[in-house]
Write an enzyme that holds these catalytic residues in place. Structure first.
Site, PDB file in Angstrom:
ATOM      1  N   ASP A  10       0.861  -1.195   0.000  1.00  0.00           N
ATOM      2  CA  ASP A  10       0.000   0.000   0.000  1.00  0.00           C
ATOM      3  C   ASP A  10       0.891   1.237   0.000  1.00  0.00           C
ATOM      4  OD1 ASP A  10      -3.124   0.785   1.429  1.00  0.00           O
ATOM      5  OD2 ASP A  10      -1.591   2.264   0.994  1.00  0.00           O
ATOM      6  N   ASP A 106      -3.702   2.230  -5.354  1.00  0.00           N
ATOM      7  CA  ASP A 106      -2.379   2.232  -4.694  1.00  0.00           C
ATOM      8  C   ASP A 106      -2.131   0.996  -3.846  1.00  0.00           C
ATOM      9  OD1 ASP A 106      -3.858   2.705  -2.325  1.00  0.00           O
ATOM     10  OD2 ASP A 106      -2.217   3.910  -1.518  1.00  0.00           O
ATOM     11  N   GLU A 107      -2.862  -0.053  -4.124  1.00  0.00           N
ATOM     12  CA  GLU A 107      -2.849  -1.173  -3.195  1.00  0.00           C
ATOM     13  C   GLU A 107      -3.003  -2.499  -3.935  1.00  0.00           C
ATOM     14  OE1 GLU A 107      -5.927  -2.222   0.366  1.00  0.00           O
ATOM     15  OE2 GLU A 107      -6.158  -0.367  -0.723  1.00  0.00           O
TER      16      GLU A 107
HETATM   17  P1  TTP Z   1      -5.225   5.141   0.885  1.00  0.00           P
HETATM   18  O1  TTP Z   1      -4.203   4.065   0.646  1.00  0.00           O
HETATM   19  O2  TTP Z   1      -6.346   4.812   1.806  1.00  0.00           O
HETATM   20  O3  TTP Z   1      -4.524   6.434   1.472  1.00  0.00           O
HETATM   21  P2  TTP Z   1      -3.104   7.062   1.144  1.00  0.00           P
HETATM   22  O4  TTP Z   1      -2.316   6.201   0.233  1.00  0.00           O
HETATM   23  O5  TTP Z   1      -3.298   8.467   0.702  1.00  0.00           O
HETATM   24  O6  TTP Z   1      -2.428   7.126   2.581  1.00  0.00           O
HETATM   25  P3  TTP Z   1      -1.828   5.914   3.452  1.00  0.00           P
HETATM   26  O7  TTP Z   1      -0.376   6.208   3.589  1.00  0.00           O
HETATM   27  O8  TTP Z   1      -2.567   5.990   4.742  1.00  0.00           O
HETATM   28  O9  TTP Z   1      -2.091   4.646   2.694  1.00  0.00           O
HETATM   29  O10 TTP Z   1      -5.846   5.595  -0.484  1.00  0.00           O
HETATM   30  C1  TTP Z   1      -5.076   5.697  -1.666  1.00  0.00           C
HETATM   31  C2  TTP Z   1      -5.507   6.897  -2.471  1.00  0.00           C
HETATM   32  O11 TTP Z   1      -6.890   6.796  -2.766  1.00  0.00           O
HETATM   33  C3  TTP Z   1      -5.330   8.207  -1.740  1.00  0.00           C
HETATM   34  O12 TTP Z   1      -4.031   8.750  -1.934  1.00  0.00           O
HETATM   35  C4  TTP Z   1      -6.400   9.058  -2.337  1.00  0.00           C
HETATM   36  C5  TTP Z   1      -7.493   8.103  -2.741  1.00  0.00           C
HETATM   37  N1  TTP Z   1      -8.591   8.168  -1.763  1.00  0.00           N
HETATM   38  C6  TTP Z   1      -9.674   8.999  -2.043  1.00  0.00           C
HETATM   39  O13 TTP Z   1      -9.724   9.637  -3.084  1.00  0.00           O
HETATM   40  N2  TTP Z   1     -10.679   9.095  -1.129  1.00  0.00           N
HETATM   41  C7  TTP Z   1     -10.681   8.403   0.052  1.00  0.00           C
HETATM   42  O14 TTP Z   1     -11.615   8.527   0.859  1.00  0.00           O
HETATM   43  C8  TTP Z   1      -9.544   7.531   0.331  1.00  0.00           C
HETATM   44  C9  TTP Z   1      -9.486   6.770   1.633  1.00  0.00           C
HETATM   45  C10 TTP Z   1      -8.534   7.468  -0.600  1.00  0.00           C
HETATM   46 MG    MG Z   2      -2.125   4.152   0.570  1.00  0.00          MG
END
Ligand code: TTP
Ligand code: MG
Length: 391
Positions: A10, A106-107
């Site tokens: 992730d 992103d995962e």
């Molecule tokens: P996430 O992996 O949940 O968040 P992140 O990568 O920004 O942060 P973390 O380090 O905690 O993993 O989500 C990935 C992307 O998806 C995030 O950069 C933006 C998008 N996203 C949204 O657009 N809306 C949302 O509510 C969430 C949770 C994520």
């Molecule tokens: Mg993330």
């Protein structure tokens, strides 16, 4: 004993990290993605770790983010760019094993079965993935490694950013013991409340409960939650399905010239394609229209939307526009087709990026699907559809 073979990757603050990478002057600053004007309507899609210190997070209204962090740098974001980086990320992961299951932009989950010989054990592989991502994308990722998906996903979140957490076989009990029930897959506010009313706050407590007790309160989901809390998760890593496009064509028994008829057919095709996209949990970005003239000459035209969709109205508007461009007045034709490609999973989390309108339309469309599935196609019949039937 089960083997350590599932890796969950992730990316850290994904959208924000990409913006910072592309404009180093943003480094170390509170970056908030979701809209350039924090006083406008909209929600935060993500925030840099600096901004999170102010209590800013995903899905928060921009106005609230601004109140908490007035010195934040608010950016609109660029979905096209993030999708491109996402593809690059998945390609890097695909170099390690073909068993890559993308979960969102992103995962992804990976199953290293059969690939250990090439890159070493799971932990060595996880480290190599982080290195490759950093070198090739200039971004950081966090990694969780465990015997199954559930444990690996929780692990990757524990030491962000750039974390690497391993849950070794047999360690899951201690690992899960004090985690809050929200860590269970699919447990939101409502289920969490039911669990708490039973005095269950942690996964350890859920694990010690009789599965039948949970099943009585939560239905079949109760049994699943009980298993997860005991670290049991049999779900396989399923590499992304290769559906490239979803479409439908209509051939006519005789040549057609009537524009209104053409419009009606396009409407039905658009609704049908949109419904099938929703059924498969997909959205698409590229709309293609196909037209066969009465002399059997066939032309196609396509256009890429700004944001992916599974809404009939958007497909219809776009499809009709393309169609009007290729059918000169008075020319007759025999077939109309509409298809959508550039497909991606319809992740709820991406919702935050879309205009509120689309989210509303999507809800309505889902309700209509449910009604149609229950009562048949005739239950909701737009006026246009009626006209065609009378023909
Ligand atoms: P996430 O992996 O949940 O968040 P992140 O990568 O920004 O942060 P973390 O380090 O905690 O993993 O989500 C990935 C992307 O998806 C995030 O950069 C933006 C998008 N996203 C949204 O657009 N809306 C949302 O509510 C969430 C949770 C994520
Ligand atoms: Mg993330």
């Amino acid at each position: 004993m089960e083997k350590l073979r599932i890796i969950h990757v992730d990316m850290d603050a994904f959208f924000a990290a990409i913006e910072i990478r592309d404009d180093p002057s943003l480094k170390g600053k509170p970056i908030i993605i979701g809209g350039a004007d924090p006083r406008a309507r909209g929600v935060v899609s993500t925030a840099s770790y600096e901004a999170r210190k102010y209590g800013v997070g995903s899905a928060m209204p921009l106005v609230e983010a601004y109140r908490r962090c007035p010195e934040g740098i608010f950016l609109q974001g660029n979905m096209g760019k993030y999708e491109k980086v996402s593809h690059e990320l998945m390609a890097i992961l695909g170099n390690f094993t073909p068993l890559v299951e993308p979960i969102s932009l992103d995962e992804a989950f990976l199953d290293i079965k059969g690939c250990e010989g090439l890159f070493g054990d799971a932990v060595t592989m996880g480290k190599k993935m982080q290195k490759a991502i950093k070198k090739e994308l200039g971004l950081t990722a966090s990694v969780g490694i465990a015997v199954n998906k559930f444990l690996a996903k929780i692990a990757s979140d524990l030491e962000k950013p750039e974390g690497l957490v391993v849950v070794r076989p047999g360690e899951h009990e201690e690992f899960l013991q004090d985690m809050p029930v929200e860590k269970l897959w699919g447990v939101g506010g409502k289920t969490a409340k039911i669990l708490r009313e039973q005095g269950l706050y942690t996964l350890g407590q859920v694990a010690r409960m009789e599965p039948s007790f949970l099943e009585a309160r939560l239905g079949s989901n109760g049994r699943v939650l009980s298993e997860l809390a005991r670290g049991i998760d049999m779900r396989a890593v399923i590499p992304s399905r290769e559906i490239k496009s979803i479409g439908r064509e209509q051939t006519f028994p005789q040549d057609i010239q009537d524009r209104r008829y053409m419009e009606t057919v396009m409407y039905i095709l658009a609704e049908d394609v949109a419904r099938r996209l929703r059924l498969k949990g997909l959205k698409g970005k590229v709309v293609t229209v196909k037209l066969r003239y009465s002399d059997f000459k066939t032309v196609t035209r396509r256009r890429t939307l700004n944001t992916p969709t599974n809404i009939g109205k958007r497909l219809f508007d776009q499809g009709l526009e393309l169609l009007c461009n290729i059918v000169p007045e008075g020319v007759s034709f025999r077939l109309i087709g509409l298809s959508v490609s550039g497909l991606q999973g319809d992740e709820k989390k991406q919702l935050a990026l879309f205009a509120e309108n689309e989210a509303r339309e999507e809800k309505i469309a889902t309700v209509m699907d449910e009604l149609r599935n229950k009562y048949g196609d005739d239950i909701i019949t737009p006026a246009r559809f009626l006209e065609l039937r009378e023909d």
